[in-house]
Design an enzyme around this catalytic site. Structure first.
Site, PDB file in Angstrom:
ATOM      1  N   ASP A 116     -15.483 -25.322 -40.656  1.00  0.00           N
ATOM      2  CA  ASP A 116     -16.674 -25.923 -40.170  1.00  0.00           C
ATOM      3  C   ASP A 116     -17.770 -25.298 -40.870  1.00  0.00           C
ATOM      4  OD1 ASP A 116     -17.550 -27.440 -37.588  1.00  0.00           O
ATOM      5  OD2 ASP A 116     -19.125 -26.081 -37.908  1.00  0.00           O
ATOM      6  N   TYR A 127     -27.920 -28.353 -39.428  1.00  0.00           N
ATOM      7  CA  TYR A 127     -27.278 -29.801 -39.969  1.00  0.00           C
ATOM      8  C   TYR A 127     -28.093 -30.604 -40.922  1.00  0.00           C
ATOM      9  CZ  TYR A 127     -23.020 -29.424 -37.191  1.00  0.00           C
ATOM     10  OH  TYR A 127     -21.768 -28.899 -36.528  1.00  0.00           O
ATOM     11  N   HIS A 179      -9.571 -26.719 -34.295  1.00  0.00           N
ATOM     12  CA  HIS A 179     -10.675 -26.478 -35.409  1.00  0.00           C
ATOM     13  C   HIS A 179     -11.036 -25.062 -35.200  1.00  0.00           C
ATOM     14  CE1 HIS A 179     -14.399 -27.681 -37.047  1.00  0.00           C
ATOM     15  NE2 HIS A 179     -15.003 -26.936 -36.274  1.00  0.00           N
TER      16      HIS A 179
END
Length: 418
Positions: free
Chosen positions: A216, A341, A395
């Site tokens: 990630d 982000y 994940h």
């Protein structure tokens, strides 16, 4: 509603309260050869004020619930029945102090690097020559993801392995997440984080070379480290990483199928990503004073991105889910974690060209397709020396399958030890 008599703690006050001055020996767990410019790392101990816990729980109890869509799964987003059960457990059974004690079982520190106080675990390995290894979490995870892997990485003999495979483990909180300080009025991304990590490992902790692992956000940081500081790295390891597909004319059949799967996934599952990338402050307004909203925003990803066989419940226990969520809430970092982000877009990063650092990749079957490229695509972008297909897991590799990830890390770095 929150009581007017409940005191408000600023982030600075909270962090000052969390640091247990003198509770651990100075530099416990740091290398004897550590080079400390200026102020040495300060021992850190999580001790959240009770008023903060009470405020969060009162907000959960006073939540006005949305109407319920009739479904037994998560097709419409956060599952109403699961969230109701989670809130009930949260306010009647979840024990933050027990979770806090678990988080405090390994040595933690704060190091001032540039403009940031970086929170990190530092656990020395038990073996003849431990390899320094930095592990980087992602969103919506935290340092909690790695907690169950630290013991077997640092003390393999205690878990049936060889002491020759020991690591010195460093697990930092990304700035704006958890117990590290936040960016002030601006976003940061991979370049700043990689610079902070390299300074932490080489200047603060005194390691000449080290390994890096992540998925990630952590994979982006690890990839950036390999481009920015290749001479500092022994090797890098991913459990998921984003790379571009080959040109259309050069794609194999497998690569074409992967590219189609990625495009379909992005159309269906990237709404959160686009909102946090394009409008992170809106997300911050929606979630910062909304504990149950934060829980829903995070729990949906914990369910959808993990290898969970149950239609309703994630693979993680409610205690695990709530511990991770509470890290965001007690530090007021759900908003600044969304900022990250945008920072990945605003901040110039250098991820062009093939990485020459030796690279390992663990492919988990329920990883997001955007982060699970075929071996051939990885080999185009990295000096791929190990590729492992895992039997199960998703994940959150270190959190879901710590034994599998630890075994893969041991195998990968075994050939890089001098």
């Amino acid at each position: 509603m929150e009581s007017n008599s409940t005191p408000h703690f600023s982030r600075r006050t909270l962090l000052e309260t969390l640091v247990a001055a003198g509770s651990l020996p100075l530099l416990a767990g740091a290398g004897a050869d550590a080079k400390i410019p200026g102020v040495a790392p300060r021992p850190f101990h999580i001790n959240v004020p009770q008023a903060t816990i009470d405020r969060i729980l009162n907000r959960v109890r006073d939540t006005r619930w949305p109407d319920r869509l009739e479904t037994t799964d998560w097709r419409y987003g956060a599952n109403w029945d699961y969230m109701k059960a989670l809130a009930e457990y949260w306010t009647t059974h979840f024990d933050w102090r027990k979770a806090e004690a678990n988080l405090n079982r390994y040595p933690q520190f704060l190091a001032r690097i540039g403009d940031y106080d970086i929170h990190f675990y530092h656990v020395k390995g038990r073996g003849p020559k431990p390899v320094p290894l930095i592990l980087t979490h992602g969103w919506p995870g935290s340092v909690f993801e790695f907690l169950e892997a630290i013991g077997s990485l640092t003390d393999p003999a205690r878990f049936g392995g060889s002491p020759d495979d020991a690591f010195d483990v460093v697990v930092p909180s990304v700035p704006g997440f958890g117990f590290s300080s936040k960016p002030k009025g601006m976003t940061i991304g991979l370049t700043t984080t990689a610079t902070l990590w390299n300074r932490l490992m080489t200047e603060v902790l005194g390691y000449a070379k080290y390994g890096s692992q992540g998925g990630d956000v952590g994979s982006g940081v690890t990839n950036q480290l390999a481009h920015q500081f290749p001479d500092s790295l022994l090797g890098i390891h991913f459990n998921g990483v984003g790379v571009p597909p080959p040109p259309d004319a050069e794609q194999t059949q497998q690569e074409r199928e992967w590219a189609r799967t990625v495009n379909t996934f992005m159309g269906l599952e990237r709404d959160y990503y686009n909102e946090q990338t394009h409008k992170p402050e809106t997300v911050a307004f929606a979630l910062t004073d909304n504990p149950l909203g934060t829980a829903a925003w995070i729990a949906e990803k914990l369910k959808g991105w993990s290898d969970s066989p149950d239609a309703r419940d994630p693979v993680f226990t409610k205690d695990q889910v709530l511990t991770n969520i509470m890290i965001y809430l007690v530090t007021d970092t759900i908003g600044t974690s969304a900022w990250y982000y945008r920072g990945r877009v605003d901040e110039v990063s250098n991820l062009i060209g093939k990485v020459n650092v030796p690279t390992g990749f663990a492919s988990f079957p329920r990883e997001l397709p955007t982060l699970d490229p075929p071996e051939s695509v990885l080999a185009r972008n990295f000096n791929l020396t190990q590729y492992t297909k895992m039997p199960h897991g998703g994940h959150f590799a270190a959190w879901e399958q710590p034994e599998l990830l630890v075994a893969d890390l041991r195998n990968f770095f075994r050939r890089l030890r001098s």
